[in-house]
Write a protein that holds these residues in place. Structure first.
Motif, PDB file in Angstrom:
ATOM      1  N   GLN A 155       0.832  -1.100  -0.014  1.00 26.84           N
ATOM      2  CA  GLN A 155      -0.049   0.201   0.040  1.00 26.84           C
ATOM      3  C   GLN A 155       0.839   1.229  -0.060  1.00 26.84           C
ATOM      4  O   GLN A 155       1.685   1.453   0.825  1.00 26.84           O
ATOM      5  CB  GLN A 155      -1.236   0.041   1.160  1.00 26.84           C
ATOM      6  CG  GLN A 155      -1.544   1.354   1.385  1.00 26.84           C
ATOM      7  CD  GLN A 155      -3.069   1.106   2.098  1.00 26.84           C
ATOM      8  OE1 GLN A 155      -3.751   0.259   2.062  1.00 26.84           O
ATOM      9  NE2 GLN A 155      -3.493   2.378   2.415  1.00 26.84           N
ATOM     10  N   ARG A 156       0.488   1.805  -1.018  1.00 27.01           N
ATOM     11  CA  ARG A 156       1.248   3.368  -1.115  1.00 27.01           C
ATOM     12  C   ARG A 156       0.951   4.644  -0.089  1.00 27.01           C
ATOM     13  O   ARG A 156       0.361   5.704  -0.457  1.00 27.01           O
ATOM     14  CB  ARG A 156       1.455   3.922  -2.613  1.00 27.01           C
ATOM     15  CG  ARG A 156       2.064   2.815  -3.329  1.00 27.01           C
ATOM     16  CD  ARG A 156       2.213   2.942  -4.936  1.00 27.01           C
ATOM     17  NE  ARG A 156       1.738   2.193  -5.974  1.00 27.01           N
ATOM     18  CZ  ARG A 156       1.682   2.694  -7.053  1.00 27.01           C
ATOM     19  NH1 ARG A 156       1.706   3.800  -7.714  1.00 27.01           N
ATOM     20  NH2 ARG A 156       1.318   1.827  -8.013  1.00 27.01           N
ATOM     21  N   SER A 157       0.896   4.133   1.062  1.00 25.13           N
ATOM     22  CA  SER A 157       0.472   5.273   2.130  1.00 25.13           C
ATOM     23  C   SER A 157       1.261   4.968   3.421  1.00 25.13           C
ATOM     24  O   SER A 157       1.884   3.527   3.711  1.00 25.13           O
ATOM     25  CB  SER A 157      -0.865   5.601   2.160  1.00 25.13           C
ATOM     26  OG  SER A 157      -1.466   4.354   3.200  1.00 25.13           O
ATOM     27  N   ASN A 158       1.253   5.890   4.083  1.00 26.66           N
ATOM     28  CA  ASN A 158       1.741   5.671   5.707  1.00 26.66           C
ATOM     29  C   ASN A 158       0.710   4.509   6.088  1.00 26.66           C
ATOM     30  O   ASN A 158      -0.159   4.333   5.998  1.00 26.66           O
ATOM     31  CB  ASN A 158       1.670   6.928   6.512  1.00 26.66           C
ATOM     32  CG  ASN A 158       2.104   6.803   7.788  1.00 26.66           C
ATOM     33  OD1 ASN A 158       1.170   6.533   8.815  1.00 26.66           O
ATOM     34  ND2 ASN A 158       3.519   6.669   8.098  1.00 26.66           N
ATOM     35  N   TRP A 159       1.590   3.698   7.289  1.00 28.84           N
ATOM     36  CA  TRP A 159       0.789   2.561   7.630  1.00 28.84           C
ATOM     37  C   TRP A 159      -0.457   3.224   8.567  1.00 28.84           C
ATOM     38  O   TRP A 159      -1.547   2.278   8.632  1.00 28.84           O
ATOM     39  CB  TRP A 159       1.759   1.963   8.647  1.00 28.84           C
ATOM     40  CG  TRP A 159       1.963   2.866   9.993  1.00 28.84           C
ATOM     41  CD1 TRP A 159       3.042   3.623  10.187  1.00 28.84           C
ATOM     42  CD2 TRP A 159       1.372   2.709  11.321  1.00 28.84           C
ATOM     43  NE1 TRP A 159       3.091   4.368  11.263  1.00 28.84           N
ATOM     44  CE2 TRP A 159       2.147   3.864  11.964  1.00 28.84           C
ATOM     45  CE3 TRP A 159       0.356   1.988  11.716  1.00 28.84           C
ATOM     46  CZ2 TRP A 159       1.644   4.017  13.382  1.00 28.84           C
ATOM     47  CZ3 TRP A 159       0.083   2.391  12.962  1.00 28.84           C
ATOM     48  CH2 TRP A 159       0.725   3.332  13.917  1.00 28.84           C
ATOM     49  N   ALA A 160      -0.282   4.427   9.178  1.00 24.58           N
ATOM     50  CA  ALA A 160      -1.533   4.723   9.981  1.00 24.58           C
ATOM     51  C   ALA A 160      -2.826   4.949   9.273  1.00 24.58           C
ATOM     52  O   ALA A 160      -3.842   4.740   9.661  1.00 24.58           O
ATOM     53  CB  ALA A 160      -1.159   5.727  11.034  1.00 24.58           C
ATOM     54  N   GLN A 161      -2.559   5.550   8.092  1.00 28.11           N
ATOM     55  CA  GLN A 161      -4.095   5.681   7.515  1.00 28.11           C
ATOM     56  C   GLN A 161      -4.848   4.618   6.951  1.00 28.11           C
ATOM     57  O   GLN A 161      -5.830   4.526   6.847  1.00 28.11           O
ATOM     58  CB  GLN A 161      -3.706   6.939   6.421  1.00 28.11           C
ATOM     59  CG  GLN A 161      -3.207   6.591   5.069  1.00 28.11           C
ATOM     60  CD  GLN A 161      -2.518   8.027   4.727  1.00 28.11           C
ATOM     61  OE1 GLN A 161      -1.808   8.758   5.710  1.00 28.11           O
ATOM     62  NE2 GLN A 161      -2.783   8.429   3.652  1.00 28.11           N
ATOM     63  N   GLY A 162      -3.825   3.426   6.622  1.00 26.10           N
ATOM     64  CA  GLY A 162      -4.482   2.210   6.436  1.00 26.10           C
ATOM     65  C   GLY A 162      -5.147   1.577   7.555  1.00 26.10           C
ATOM     66  O   GLY A 162      -6.283   1.385   7.521  1.00 26.10           O
ATOM     67  N   MET A 163      -4.424   1.512   8.430  1.00 27.27           N
ATOM     68  CA  MET A 163      -4.745   0.958   9.723  1.00 27.27           C
ATOM     69  C   MET A 163      -6.115   1.629  10.100  1.00 27.27           C
ATOM     70  O   MET A 163      -7.017   0.992  10.693  1.00 27.27           O
ATOM     71  CB  MET A 163      -3.700   1.031  10.917  1.00 27.27           C
ATOM     72  CG  MET A 163      -4.048   0.417  12.176  1.00 27.27           C
ATOM     73  SD  MET A 163      -4.965   1.626  13.192  1.00 27.27           S
ATOM     74  CE  MET A 163      -3.545   2.757  13.656  1.00 27.27           C
ATOM     75  N   GLU A 164      -6.200   2.856   9.978  1.00 29.74           N
ATOM     76  CA  GLU A 164      -7.553   3.635  10.443  1.00 29.74           C
ATOM     77  C   GLU A 164      -8.667   3.082   9.679  1.00 29.74           C
ATOM     78  O   GLU A 164      -9.796   3.139  10.482  1.00 29.74           O
ATOM     79  CB  GLU A 164      -7.411   5.143  10.374  1.00 29.74           C
ATOM     80  CG  GLU A 164      -6.259   5.538  11.672  1.00 29.74           C
ATOM     81  CD  GLU A 164      -6.038   7.115  11.375  1.00 29.74           C
ATOM     82  OE1 GLU A 164      -6.675   7.917  10.767  1.00 29.74           O
ATOM     83  OE2 GLU A 164      -5.209   7.616  12.379  1.00 29.74           O
TER      84      GLU A 164
END
Ligand code: FES
Ligand SMILES: [Fe+2]
Length: 445
Positions: A168-177
């Protein structure tokens, strides 16, 4: 909403950052065992927590994850030879074991004592363990290494577990959220027409009923591992459809899946702007059938249909990963006719729907789209309570770490021994529901 300062504290995971140190106290799932089945097989390139790494399986079948570069002239070990119980650098033949110890320096005269040089040529190496079909890595201080968490999927036989990972091409936290955002399920993931492809074996609970109510009532109870929360939806029969989910620090989810009993994800930071999304599903009672595995592989739930890929990160380091065919460059396969007639998003696979949104949010800190979302611009509402709670808990760990206070949770692996559940019941009160289903919620192996 989060200040820039807290946003950075939450998201940045490089070496020496407070959150990076928090992550280095937990075991992290790095890659699937199936990606590296062969002894002396091809090494795999990884980046985790901002560190360039190489994974390999030696002649004895032991896995290792060590720094990606040879300490002699910094040649990338990816091009090396995996042979005779070690990874040999392709440049001048220095050889390293699975913990990064230099075990041979062959380009010096035979009478030269290489012992002192070997000690200096140690590559950072991290202990690994295999469980639940994944190779796990611990990147923290050796004297703080905990046991693996007692998650049920790590304790059932391998053929009871399905695992996959993708980029996933994003920071981990916005995916996790997105994972703890129960209200989006009724919208982003809504099917406008019932799916007709589900084989009867997969139809285990009334998801269609659950999705009718787009404004679920949510209840959250904090626990030592993170929190348990329940989303209660009114069904068209007057009962309640409960989905009870756990979120476990720092980024594990456990979800009662309607297509197979239990599943979840781990949002493993590659660096501040990329994430390795590890997904798992498991059955405690029996192995998956071929039919079930094929069904999952087709991308009908998650994961999406995946293909192995080599992805070049900004800066040029290449990692071995998996990607969906639905990516930013093709707008994730968005089909406006499908959006009108078939499903709410117009995008086929569930996680592609999530990624389309999370990889394209505007970033803070002048970063490219989707990298670290600008949280000071958000307008959060009541349904965002789990996200707000998770951020608060994570920031507490990071701030404590900054003060030298170590997290206790990694050293209490038994706290991860829980299950998610879903049920249709007349019970409308969360605490009573949890009490009534206590047997279901505690893992039993
Ligand atoms: S650079 Fe690796 S052995 Fe010389
Ligand atoms: Fe989602």
């Amino acid at each position: 909403m989060l200040s820039d300062e807290d946003n950075e504290l939450l998201c940045r995971v490089g070496s020496g950052t407070p959150m990076g140190e928090v992550f280095r106290r937990f075991w992290l799932p790095a890659l699937a065992s199936s990606e590296m089945l062969q002894k002396d097989g091809a090494p795999k390139r990884l980046r985790l927590l901002g560190e360039d790494l190489i994974a390999f399986r030696n002649s004895n079948g032991e896995s290792g994850i060590i720094g990606a570069y040879c300490p002699h002239k910094l040649a990338p070990l990816f091009f090396g030879r995996n042979e005779q119980c070690g990874l040999r650098c392709a440049y001048h033949g220095w050889k390293f074991d699975t913990l990064g110890h230099c075990v041979e320096i062959p380009n010096l005269p035979p009478n030269f004592d290489t012992n002192a040089l070997k000690a200096r040529a140690k590559i950072p190496g991290s202990p690994t363990k295999e469980a639940g079909g994944m190779i796990w890595v611990y990147m923290g201080p050796p004297d703080r290494m905990p046991e693996l968490p007692h998650m049920e999927w790590l304790r059932v036989p391998d053929d009871h577990v399905y695992v996959a990972r993708w980029l996933q091409r994003s920071n981990w936290a916005q995916g996790m959220e997105g994972e703890i955002d129960s209200s989006h399920i009724s919208w982003l993931h809504r099917d406008l027409v019932p799916r007709t492809v589900d084989p009867p074996v997969m139809q285990t609970s009334p998801i269609a009923k659950g999705l009718v109510d787009g404004a679920p009532m949510m209840k959250l109870i904090e626990r030592d591992y993170g929190f348990v929360y329940g989303a209660r939806r009114q069904t068209n029969t007057g009962d309640y459809y409960w989905r009870v989910t756990q979120w476990m620090l720092p980024m594990f989810s456990m979800i009662p899946n309607d297509l197979w009993p239990r599943s979840g994800r781990a949002w493993v930071p590659i660096d501040d702007e990329h994430t390795s999304v590890v997904t798992y599903a498991y059955r405690a009672d029996r192995p998956y059938t071929r039919e079930e595995v094929d069904y999952i592989d087709q991308g009908n739930g998650f994961p999406p249909p995946l293909h192995p890929s080599v992805y070049t990160l900004p800066g040029g380091y290449r990692i071995d990963t998996f990607e969906s065919i639905a990516v930013k460059e093709n707008d994730y396969g968005l089909d406006r006719a499908r959006q009108r007639n078939v499903n709410f998003s117009g995008i086929h696979a569930t996680t592609d729907q999530d990624r389309a949104l999370q990889e394209n949010m505007p970033s803070a800190f002048g970063l490219g789209a989707g990298r670290i979302v600008d949280r000071k611009r958000e307008l959060l509402v009541a349904s965002d309570l789990p996200v707000i709670t998770a951020r608060r808990m994570l920031l507490k760990l990071a701030k404590d770490m900054r003060e030298g206070i170590e997290p206790e949770l990694p050293r209490r692996p038994e706290l991860f021994h829980v299950r998610s559940t879903s049920a249709v019941t007349p019970e409308g009160d969360f605490e009573s529901f949890l009490k009534a289903r206590a047997g279901d919620l505690r893992a039993v192996n």
